[in-house]
Design a protein around this motif. Structure first.
Motif, mmCIF file in Angstrom:
data_model
loop_
_atom_site.group_PDB
_atom_site.id
_atom_site.type_symbol
_atom_site.label_atom_id
_atom_site.label_comp_id
_atom_site.label_asym_id
_atom_site.label_seq_id
_atom_site.Cartn_x
_atom_site.Cartn_y
_atom_site.Cartn_z
ATOM 1 N N TRP A 1 0.786 -1.219 0.000
ATOM 2 C CA TRP A 1 0.000 0.000 0.000
ATOM 3 C C TRP A 1 0.824 1.277 0.000
ATOM 4 C CZ3 TRP A 1 -5.045 0.369 -0.965
ATOM 5 C CH2 TRP A 1 -5.814 -0.784 -0.841
ATOM 6 N N PRO A 2 2.116 1.259 -0.291
ATOM 7 C CA PRO A 2 2.827 2.548 -0.247
ATOM 8 C C PRO A 2 2.337 3.471 -1.366
ATOM 9 C CG PRO A 2 4.247 0.884 -1.170
ATOM 10 C CD PRO A 2 2.986 0.192 -0.730
ATOM 11 N N ARG A 3 1.950 4.640 -0.990
ATOM 12 C CA ARG A 3 1.489 5.624 -1.972
ATOM 13 C C ARG A 3 2.180 6.942 -1.689
ATOM 14 N NH1 ARG A 3 -4.926 4.649 -2.847
ATOM 15 N NH2 ARG A 3 -4.761 2.439 -3.275
ATOM 16 N N GLU A 4 2.410 7.680 -2.718
ATOM 17 C CA GLU A 4 2.979 9.009 -2.565
ATOM 18 C C GLU A 4 1.870 10.028 -2.797
ATOM 19 O OE1 GLU A 4 6.462 9.717 -4.845
ATOM 20 O OE2 GLU A 4 7.292 7.742 -4.373
ATOM 21 N N ALA A 5 1.783 10.985 -1.899
ATOM 22 C CA ALA A 5 0.748 11.997 -2.017
ATOM 23 C C ALA A 5 1.362 13.362 -1.721
ATOM 24 C CB ALA A 5 -0.389 11.722 -1.038
ATOM 25 N N PHE A 6 0.656 14.391 -2.105
ATOM 26 C CA PHE A 6 1.095 15.745 -1.796
ATOM 27 C C PHE A 6 -0.128 16.603 -1.550
ATOM 28 C CE2 PHE A 6 0.458 15.721 -6.346
ATOM 29 C CZ PHE A 6 -0.142 16.937 -6.595
ATOM 30 N N TRP A 7 0.087 17.719 -0.874
ATOM 31 C CA TRP A 7 -0.976 18.665 -0.573
ATOM 32 C C TRP A 7 -0.691 19.954 -1.329
ATOM 33 C CZ3 TRP A 7 -4.992 16.816 2.033
ATOM 34 C CH2 TRP A 7 -4.803 15.645 2.748
ATOM 35 N N PHE B 1 -1.689 31.941 -6.472
ATOM 36 C CA PHE B 1 -0.479 31.551 -5.764
ATOM 37 C C PHE B 1 -0.688 30.152 -5.217
ATOM 38 C CE2 PHE B 1 2.135 31.331 -1.884
ATOM 39 C CZ PHE B 1 3.375 31.567 -2.441
ATOM 40 N N TYR B 2 0.192 29.221 -5.604
ATOM 41 C CA TYR B 2 0.095 27.833 -5.175
ATOM 42 C C TYR B 2 1.445 27.340 -4.685
ATOM 43 C CZ TYR B 2 -4.124 27.885 -8.045
ATOM 44 O OH TYR B 2 -5.340 28.203 -8.575
ATOM 45 N N GLN B 3 1.410 26.446 -3.704
ATOM 46 C CA GLN B 3 2.622 25.758 -3.259
ATOM 47 C C GLN B 3 2.260 24.320 -2.912
ATOM 48 O OE1 GLN B 3 4.568 28.043 -0.125
ATOM 49 N NE2 GLN B 3 5.976 28.819 -1.674
ATOM 50 N N GLU B 4 3.215 23.423 -3.158
ATOM 51 C CA GLU B 4 3.018 22.000 -2.916
ATOM 52 C C GLU B 4 3.805 21.584 -1.675
ATOM 53 O OE1 GLU B 4 4.667 18.096 -5.130
ATOM 54 O OE2 GLU B 4 3.729 19.596 -6.415
ATOM 55 N N TYR B 5 3.162 20.810 -0.796
ATOM 56 C CA TYR B 5 3.795 20.337 0.429
ATOM 57 C C TYR B 5 3.563 18.842 0.578
ATOM 58 C CZ TYR B 5 4.344 25.204 1.800
ATOM 59 O OH TYR B 5 4.704 26.518 1.843
ATOM 60 N N ASP B 6 4.408 18.195 1.389
ATOM 61 C CA ASP B 6 4.260 16.757 1.582
ATOM 62 C C ASP B 6 3.444 16.409 2.825
ATOM 63 O OD1 ASP B 6 6.113 17.642 3.370
ATOM 64 O OD2 ASP B 6 7.546 16.033 3.031
#
Length: 60
Positions: free
Chosen positions: A22-28, A41-46
């Motif tokens: 079940w390892p998945r990579e996600a971001f916010w 204005f957008y920024q990506e975080y873990d």
């Protein structure tokens, strides 16, 4: 990755065993939009927590 399961052949009364992956990579994605001028204005975080939101506000 998601483990796909399906029918398998085993001896009578024996349940099949498989390893589950079940390892998945996600971001916010944090963002703001000013609708009248179209400024964005957008920024990506873990992570989604107070610390990353504060980083977003400081960058904003």
């Amino acid at each position: 990755m998601k483990t796909e399961t399906g029918p398998v052949i085993t001896a009578g009364g024996v349940k099949p065993t498989v390893s589950v992956q079940w390892p998945r990579e996600a971001f916010w994605l944090y963002g703001v939009v000013e609708p009248f001028v179209g400024w964005q204005f957008y920024q990506e975080y873990d992570h989604l927590n107070g610390e990353t939101f504060q980083k977003f506000l400081d960058a904003l």
